[in-house]
Design a protein around this motif. Structure first.
Motif, PDB file in Angstrom:
ATOM      1  N   CYS A 241       0.799  -1.233   0.000  1.00  0.00           N
ATOM      2  CA  CYS A 241       0.000   0.000   0.000  1.00  0.00           C
ATOM      3  C   CYS A 241       0.830   1.280   0.000  1.00  0.00           C
ATOM      4  CB  CYS A 241      -0.966   0.008   1.196  1.00  0.00           C
ATOM      5  SG  CYS A 241      -0.122   0.051   2.799  1.00  0.00           S
ATOM      6  N   GLY A 242       2.169   1.142  -0.053  1.00  0.00           N
ATOM      7  CA  GLY A 242       3.014   2.318  -0.085  1.00  0.00           C
ATOM      8  C   GLY A 242       3.281   2.945   1.273  1.00  0.00           C
ATOM      9  N   LYS A 243       2.815   2.295   2.349  1.00  0.00           N
ATOM     10  CA  LYS A 243       3.024   2.812   3.698  1.00  0.00           C
ATOM     11  C   LYS A 243       3.586   1.716   4.595  1.00  0.00           C
ATOM     12  CE  LYS A 243      -1.289   3.906   4.167  1.00  0.00           C
ATOM     13  NZ  LYS A 243      -2.552   4.427   4.758  1.00  0.00           N
ATOM     14  N   ALA A 244       4.213   2.127   5.718  1.00  0.00           N
ATOM     15  CA  ALA A 244       4.800   1.163   6.636  1.00  0.00           C
ATOM     16  C   ALA A 244       3.749   0.267   7.268  1.00  0.00           C
ATOM     17  CB  ALA A 244       5.606   1.894   7.717  1.00  0.00           C
ATOM     18  N   THR A 245       2.551   0.797   7.427  1.00  0.00           N
ATOM     19  CA  THR A 245       1.422   0.028   7.971  1.00  0.00           C
ATOM     20  C   THR A 245       0.190   0.290   7.123  1.00  0.00           C
ATOM     21  OG1 THR A 245       2.316   0.221  10.214  1.00  0.00           O
ATOM     22  CG2 THR A 245       0.015  -0.467   9.991  1.00  0.00           C
ATOM     23  N   CYS A 246      -0.422  -0.755   6.609  1.00  0.00           N
ATOM     24  CA  CYS A 246      -1.607  -0.569   5.764  1.00  0.00           C
ATOM     25  C   CYS A 246      -2.864  -0.442   6.611  1.00  0.00           C
ATOM     26  CB  CYS A 246      -1.759  -1.751   4.813  1.00  0.00           C
ATOM     27  SG  CYS A 246      -0.394  -1.870   3.600  1.00  0.00           S
TER      28      CYS A 246
END
Length: 246
Positions: A241-246
């Protein structure tokens, strides 16, 4: 890295990577001015050279992964665990005698349990000893016999999680304990597919400049070393998702 340094690094990378194209896009005077700015900045900030080299290596790695994506993620010779239709693939290159790979075994199991949409690909990379090579050959033979990956995973955990140096004898014992057909295993060890599989793995590793284990490919990123389950989970989320946490 600040905005201006990112811009300078991007310009420098473009100049280094596509000098001919840049030459056509700028006049000689403009090109000289750009080169002067870059040169003066790097004289004042030599640490930026390392950052630029890292950026160039990252871009190169992404290109290599894209060029080899079919063999890397979907080779008919690979071992696939987890969700074969997962939205993110994590490839692990490993050696059965690698202490860090042994430590990373629990990380893989944890990630597989916590990520139902994670596809895991295992690729033997026996670089440490002849025992590693012999064990890897048995592992490939196990994979030839077990396309589902269930018995392979049992074998893999027994051998990688066991004490002592892995070699053919230990690998054969782990295969027997995992319920493999030993007569077929002995026969498959003579198959040309054994060396073909290992050669494919070595070629991929060479293309990407990997010389140690464990090494991972997650999405378009390469992770070297046993960074732990949280570090790998972060890369999986970034790929998803392009983030460290989805």
């Amino acid at each position: 890295m600040t905005t201006i340094t990112r811009l300078l690094a991007a310009i420098a990378l473009a100049v280094l990577a596509t000098g001919a194209a840049i030459a056509q896009g700028f006049s000689p005077q403009q090109r000289t001015e750009i080169e002067t700015i870059i040169r003066e900045y790097f004289i004042k900030h030599p640490e930026m050279i390392e950052e630029l080299q890292a950026l160039a290596q990252t871009e190169k790695m992404k290109r290599v992964i894209t060029e080899n994506k079919d063999t890397l993620f979907n080779s008919p010779r690979q071992v696939t665990l987890g969700n074969p239709n997962g939205d993110v693939t994590m490839v692990e290159f490993f050696d059965y005698n690698c202490g860090f790979c042994k430590r990373a075994l629990d990380d893989m199991i944890t990630l597989m349990k916590n990520n139902p949409n994670l596809k895991i690909v295992l690729k033997e990379m026996p670089v440490l000893s002849q025992g590693s090579m012999d064990a890897a050959q048995v592992a490939v033979a196990v994979a030839l016999q077990d396309k589902s990956g269930k018995r392979y995973l049992d074998f893999h955990q027994r051998l990688l999680g066991g004490r002592g140096q892995a070699d053919k004898a230990r690998a054969m014992a782990a295969a027997k304990e995992a319920g493999l057909d030993m007569a077929r295993l002995e026969k498959d060890l003579a198959s040309p597919e054994i060396n073909a599989t290992l050669n494919e793995n070595f070629k991929l590793a060479e293309e990407m400049g990997l010389n140690g284990t464990p090494s991972y490919v997650i999405g378009k990123d390469v992770v070297v070393g046993a960074v732990g389950a949280p570090g790998l989970a972060k890369k999986i989320s970034e790929a998803r998702c392009g983030k460290a946490t989805c």
